[in-house]
Motif scaffolding. Sequence first.
Motif: not given
Length: 87
Positions: A1-3, A14-15, A21-24, A68-71
């Motif tokens: 995701m990107i946000g 869920a991630m 991963v979540y990109f800022g 990241d994928s570990y939270g």
Amino acid sequence: MIGKGLRNEAVIDAMKSHGAVYFGAIGGAGALIAKSIVAEELIAFPELGTEAIRKLTVKDFPAIVIIDSYGNNLYKTGREKFQINTL
């Protein structure tokens, strides 16, 4: 995701479950980010158009991994690092 905003615990869980991963990204930087995409693959929900889920291959991607994928959550740890104890 990107946000550019927070994600709740259900999304973070869920991630972790799915290795995401979540990109800022800086608001308004969409045109710059788009130049880094070298390939894309439509994964799901094509009827959503630009909101469909896509797999992107990028080069020199100008974004930061916020969660990241570990939270591990930079929004949380960054704030904690600089929080002033008022007690």
